[in-house]
Design a protein around this motif. Structure first.
Motif, short mmCIF file in Angstrom:
data_model
loop_
_atom_site.label_atom_id
_atom_site.label_comp_id
_atom_site.label_asym_id
_atom_site.label_seq_id
_atom_site.Cartn_x
_atom_site.Cartn_y
_atom_site.Cartn_z
N PRO A 106 10.17 0.39 -44.80
CA PRO A 106 11.60 0.21 -45.11
C PRO A 106 12.44 1.27 -44.40
O PRO A 106 11.97 2.37 -44.10
CB PRO A 106 11.65 0.40 -46.63
CG PRO A 106 10.26 0.15 -47.11
CD PRO A 106 9.35 0.58 -45.99
N ASP A 107 13.71 0.95 -44.17
CA ASP A 107 14.60 1.85 -43.45
C ASP A 107 14.79 3.20 -44.12
O ASP A 107 15.01 4.20 -43.45
CB ASP A 107 15.98 1.19 -43.26
CG ASP A 107 15.93 0.05 -42.26
OD1 ASP A 107 15.00 0.02 -41.42
OD2 ASP A 107 16.82 -0.82 -42.31
N ASP A 108 14.69 3.27 -45.46
CA ASP A 108 14.97 4.53 -46.16
C ASP A 108 13.78 5.47 -46.21
O ASP A 108 13.88 6.58 -46.71
CB ASP A 108 15.47 4.25 -47.57
CG ASP A 108 14.47 3.48 -48.42
OD1 ASP A 108 13.60 2.79 -47.86
OD2 ASP A 108 14.56 3.57 -49.66
N ILE A 109 12.65 5.08 -45.64
CA ILE A 109 11.45 5.92 -45.62
C ILE A 109 11.55 6.91 -44.46
O ILE A 109 11.79 6.51 -43.32
CB ILE A 109 10.18 5.06 -45.47
CG1 ILE A 109 10.05 4.06 -46.61
CG2 ILE A 109 8.94 5.93 -45.34
CD1 ILE A 109 9.81 4.65 -47.96
N THR A 110 11.36 8.20 -44.74
CA THR A 110 11.38 9.21 -43.67
C THR A 110 10.07 9.99 -43.57
O THR A 110 9.87 10.73 -42.63
CB THR A 110 12.53 10.21 -43.87
OG1 THR A 110 12.36 10.86 -45.13
CG2 THR A 110 13.89 9.50 -43.83
N ASP B 164 7.46 9.41 -49.08
CA ASP B 164 8.45 8.46 -49.58
C ASP B 164 7.88 7.05 -49.78
O ASP B 164 8.54 6.20 -50.37
CB ASP B 164 9.63 8.33 -48.60
CG ASP B 164 10.39 9.62 -48.40
OD1 ASP B 164 10.35 10.49 -49.30
OD2 ASP B 164 11.02 9.78 -47.34
N TYR C 79 3.16 0.04 -52.02
CA TYR C 79 3.76 -0.58 -50.84
C TYR C 79 2.69 -1.19 -49.94
O TYR C 79 1.68 -0.56 -49.63
CB TYR C 79 4.57 0.46 -50.04
CG TYR C 79 5.19 -0.14 -48.80
CD1 TYR C 79 6.28 -0.98 -48.90
CD2 TYR C 79 4.66 0.12 -47.54
CE1 TYR C 79 6.84 -1.55 -47.77
CE2 TYR C 79 5.22 -0.45 -46.40
CZ TYR C 79 6.31 -1.29 -46.53
OH TYR C 79 6.86 -1.86 -45.42
N LYS D 270 7.83 1.55 -37.16
CA LYS D 270 8.05 2.99 -37.15
C LYS D 270 6.78 3.72 -36.74
O LYS D 270 5.69 3.16 -36.74
CB LYS D 270 8.50 3.45 -38.53
CG LYS D 270 9.84 2.83 -38.91
CD LYS D 270 10.41 3.46 -40.12
CE LYS D 270 11.76 2.83 -40.41
NZ LYS D 270 12.54 3.59 -41.36
#
Length: 133
Positions: free
Chosen positions: A11-15, A19, A24, A101
């Motif tokens: 997901p975009d909010d994972i850094t 996270d 998942y 990613k």
């Protein structure tokens, strides 16, 4: 010894790996034959004669592509050896081809073409270990 990075959908909010929720399950990169075709388009010099374990060689570095035999393919582990920043172009070319990613496994952080990566730290560590410094 290699610097290991993982290509996967997140997901975009994972850094960072911290996270990622425990439950998942990443969206697959594709069917095995599609993944091999995508790797070949992104990096035509990749040797995929063993479809589960590819190889890509640059002037001062090599990448082993641990694709595995699962179908569909959830992720690809890249085992990177050598030196030279041009290896990062191949890493991000592969990630872009899959729309995924790049997770720097030793640090647990996601890396981007614009940001720092663990590649330099790995090379410094490897130099100390090999050179004894």
């Amino acid at each position: 010894m290699s610097w290991d990075v993982l290509l996967l959908h997140l997901p975009d909010d994972i850094t960072s790996a911290q996270d990622i929720p425990d439950d998942y399950a990443p969206r697959p990169l594709g069917r095995l034959h599609e993944v091999l075709a995508t790797v070949s388009r992104a990096e035509p010099e990749a040797d995929l004669s063993d479809p589960t374990w590819g190889d890509l060689t640059g002037p001062t570095w090599s990448i082993e592509l641990n694709i595995g035999s699962e179908d569909p393919v959830d992720s690809i582990m890249l085992h990177i050896r050598g030196s030279g920043d041009d290896v990062l172009a191949s890493v991000f070319r592969l990630a872009d081809a899959f729309g995924c990613k790049v997770l720097d496994c030793p640090s647990g952080d996601l890396i981007t073409p614009e940001g720092p990566s663990g590649w330099h730290a790995f090379q410094e560590f490897r130099g100390r270990v090999v050179g004894g410094g």
